[in-house]
Structures are given as C-alpha cells and as structure tokens.
Scaffold this active site. Structure first.
Site, PDB file in Angstrom:
ATOM      1  N   GLU A  79       0.744  -1.243  -0.047  1.00  0.00           N
ATOM      2  CA  GLU A  79      -0.076   0.158   0.138  1.00  0.00           C
ATOM      3  C   GLU A  79       0.950   1.267   0.200  1.00  0.00           C
ATOM      4  O   GLU A  79       0.443   2.307   0.354  1.00  0.00           O
ATOM      5  CB  GLU A  79      -0.873  -0.052   1.101  1.00  0.00           C
ATOM      6  N   CYS A 111      -3.261  -3.563   4.066  1.00  0.00           N
ATOM      7  CA  CYS A 111      -2.473  -4.644   4.743  1.00  0.00           C
ATOM      8  C   CYS A 111      -2.669  -5.970   4.223  1.00  0.00           C
ATOM      9  O   CYS A 111      -1.932  -7.034   4.754  1.00  0.00           O
ATOM     10  CB  CYS A 111      -2.225  -4.471   6.190  1.00  0.00           C
ATOM     11  N   HIS A 233      -1.674 -10.515  11.660  1.00  0.00           N
ATOM     12  CA  HIS A 233      -1.170  -9.242  11.207  1.00  0.00           C
ATOM     13  C   HIS A 233      -1.067  -8.360  12.326  1.00  0.00           C
ATOM     14  O   HIS A 233      -1.607  -8.195  13.230  1.00  0.00           O
ATOM     15  CB  HIS A 233      -2.209  -8.627  10.301  1.00  0.00           C
ATOM     16  N   ASN A 275       5.643  -1.616  12.073  1.00  0.00           N
ATOM     17  CA  ASN A 275       4.519  -1.873  11.064  1.00  0.00           C
ATOM     18  C   ASN A 275       5.012  -1.719   9.948  1.00  0.00           C
ATOM     19  O   ASN A 275       5.846  -0.952   9.422  1.00  0.00           O
ATOM     20  CB  ASN A 275       3.659  -0.915  11.341  1.00  0.00           C
ATOM     21  N   SER A 308      -7.361  -2.977   6.287  1.00  0.00           N
ATOM     22  CA  SER A 308      -8.378  -2.103   6.621  1.00  0.00           C
ATOM     23  C   SER A 308      -9.038  -1.798   5.381  1.00  0.00           C
ATOM     24  O   SER A 308      -8.721  -1.914   4.117  1.00  0.00           O
ATOM     25  CB  SER A 308      -7.672  -0.674   7.175  1.00  0.00           C
TER      26      SER A 308
END
Length: 397
Positions: A79, A111, A233, A275, A308
């Site tokens: 992304e 993600c 995740h 992340n 998301s």
C-alpha cells in the site's frame, strides 16, 4: 498436491530509532510504547529506500537458478506504491534481472495485499505445478512526527517463493475470508501519511477476526488445540495479542501456554522493526520460525491477515520435513543487530527528507545508501534505481 512457501527472507532499513528515547522526547512514559503498544524499536527508511529497493533486497537471495528457470509470476503486495500506474513488480523484475517471460503485477488492499498475492500464487501453481512464483510484501508505514500513530510506523519487506512440494510450509486449502467496505483507515493518493480512526480500526480488526475464526472452526472442524501456533497481522504487537485473547478462553491450559509462548516468539521482529503493513503477518511467521526451536514438522500454524477497508482471512499452513534447513535466522539477527541507531533529531530529519509529491527533480543523500539496491533519484519524474557495489553499503557515523 502440496503447495506453499518454499523459502522466505526479509529486509529492513539499516537505521532505527529507540522508542524509549522517542517517548522521553515526546513527553510520554516509555511504558506506554514498550508495554502498552508493545514496541521497542522502529525502522527508519532514508529516502533512498522504498518498497522497490527493500523488496529487491529481500528477494535477491531467494532467486536461485532453479527458481529463475521455473518462475511464472512476480507479485508485489503493497500500500506504498511508488507509481499509480507502473507496478513495483516491474522495477524489481528489472533490478533482479528476471526472465521476461513472466507476469509482473502489484496488488493493493491495505495490509491484506501480501496475502492476496500469496493466494494468487497458490492458485497459479495449482494450475501450473512446474512453475514457481515470487511473492513480495513491502511497505513503509508513515503517520507523521508527533502524531498518535507515530509509534506504529516502520518499514520492511518479506519475500517468499511459492511452489509445489514446498520445503518450508504448505498453504492449506482451508481459507475463510470476509470483505466489507468500511472507513477505518485509508491514504489519499496525494499524500504519503495514512489517515486512521484508531479505536474504530481496532474494533473492526477484532470483529473481523472473531467472524472469520468462528466460521473457520465451523467449516474445518478445528479448534485452537489443533494449532501449534498462531500468527497475526501486527500493526503493533498488542493488536495481535488482543486477537489471540479472543481464542484463549475456549482453550485448555496447555493450549493457552503453547499459543501464548509462540505468539511472543512471533512478535520479536515486529518489536524491533515496527509496522510493515502487507508484510507484517509474514514477518510474524518468520519471527516465529526463527525464534522457536521446539516447532516440528507436521505442526499446524494459523495465520490471520487483515487489511483495513476491510478484508480479512484466516488460513493455516503445515510445517514440512526439513523446514529448519530453509531458515536463515543468523543473517536476520545480524542485520538487525548491525543497524545504526539514530538520535531523535536524526530520525526526524530523515523522516522529513522524502521524495516529494511534485514534479521537481530530487536526489537522496548518498551518505544513507545501503543494501544491494537504492533509489538514486527522481529525474524528470522518472525513478532511477541502481545496484550498488558489494562494498558500498558502509553506514554513516
């Protein structure tokens, strides 16, 4: 036919900021970051590093002569795309000098993109058993300096080769997935920092996990006791722990202990890197395999992917005989240990020195060039990548 991940590797920038030091500068208690969020260090990419360079750096050691000869596709889940049209897979294809007779595609769904690529690869190999696929999940998570999301930033890439008769782990045909259009997190095309509704996004992550986990158990007649470990995740480690806690009340004491210990092993890389969006689940899998010496061939590992917007999927893999021979934990530990710690002012300066969202030419600072591949500039709106000589990755001090 068994299909799955034959080999796996990671890459992350050679620079990081210590989150205890960051907490002190921001006026926060360090425990808020290290315990409340569950993060200790955060990778900081210079502008010469992006998803293309990290993806190529991660993938390079996996491209053996056998993989090169059998390669059918190169898939990049991200992304953090560097172009709204041309795929990152094509830049990586060129840097790695891969055969031209392949598909090269970039996939996007927050993600979840890395899992989408993995499942597409699995389906392709099912129809082409003599072929392999290179799957790369690479991202840079940016929320901004001194923002609520700053402590959940990070950067890195995970590369995997997918083929029949894998030596590492199969990807079982037991997936359960769910999609629904929600607005918990997004990034408009005109900016490189994300917009997140933190509390709502956490609620949706957990709600999606509960839904797919319940359906997975019903469809596959498996419970938590059937899993040697579960990976999640991990936008930050405490998020995965919240999901695991939804499983544990129905489990016996032995299962609770096993899953808890192996969850901790799966978070070690995340705690030091942060992340990495599409790669976070697979960084967790790699961390588990590198840090738990008690895992055995035949063990079932659960994997929960969440992107998301939102798409979620739960599936499992079975560790294969000799899987430990496919790991390179010493190299991963060495890469993390040899990184250079930045002071908070240095981190802020590096964060702010970024490729601009405008047509002006831009050149990264060559003092921060590292790894095999770097972005050397953007000239006349064209991104320029180079492979560096083996001895040119000396870090500045």
């Amino acid at each position: 036919m068994k299909i799955g991940i034959d080999a796996i590797a990671m890459d992350t920038p050679d620079f990081y900021v210590d989150l205890v030091e960051l907490a002190k500068v921001r006026g926060d208690e360090p425990d808020k970051y290290t315990i409340g969020i569950g993060q200790d260090e955060q990778a900081v990419p210079p502008s010469s590093q992006d998803i293309v360079t990290m993806g190529a750096n991660a993938a390079a050691p996996l491209v053996t002569p056998a993989i090169r000869d059998s390669l059918g596709m190169v898939l990049v889940g991200t992304e953090s795309g560097v172009d709204a049209s041309k795929s990152a897979a094509l830049f990586i294809h060129q840097l790695l000098d891969l055969p031209e007779w392949v598909r090269a595609v970039e996939l996007k769904e927050a993600c979840y993109g890395g899992t989408a690529a993995l499942m597409m690869a699995r389906d392709y190999v099912a129809g082409h058993p003599d072929k392999s696929v290179l799957v790369i999940a690479a991202d840079i998570a940016r929320y901004g300096l001194a923002t609520a999301g700053e402590v959940t930033q990070g950067a890195g890439a995970v590369a995997m080769t997918v083929k029949a008769d894998p030596r590492l782990i199969t990807i079982e045909s037991d997936s359960v997935y769910r999609s629904a259009s929600i607005n918990d997190f997004w990034r408009p095309v005109y900016q490189d920092t994300a917009i997140a509704q933190g509390k709502y996004s956490t609620e949706q992550y957990l709600a999606f996990f509960q839904a797919v986990w319940d359906r997975y158990q019903a469809e596959n007649h498996l419970t938590a006791a059937d899993f040697a470990g579960m990976t999640f995740h991990l936008p930050y480690t405490k998020m995965g722990k919240k999901a695991l806690n939804l499983v544990l009340p129905q489990a016996d004491d032995q299962t609770v202990k096993r899953l808890g210990e192996r969850f901790d092993a799966s978070t070690r890389y995340c705690r030091r890197i942060g992340n990495i969006y599409t790669g976070s689940l697979y960084l967790g899998l790699l961390s588990l395999l590198d840090h738990d010496a008690t895992l055995q061939a035949g063990d079932r590992i659960g994997l929960f992917s969440y992107g998301s917007g939102a798409v979620a999927e739960f599936f499992s893999g079975i560790l294969q005989p000799g899987f430990k021979d496919q790991l390179n934990s010493a190299a991963h530990a060495r890469q993390l240990d040899e990184r250079q710690q930045l002071t908070v002012p240095e981190y802020e300066a590096l964060f702010s020195d970024k490729v601009p969202y405008d047509p002006e030419d831009y050149r990264p600072d060559p003092a921060y060039f590292r790894g095999q591949f770097v972005l050397t500039g953007v000239v006349e709106q064209e991104r320029l990548y180079e492979k560096q000589p083996a001895d040119s990755s000396t870090l500045p001090h």
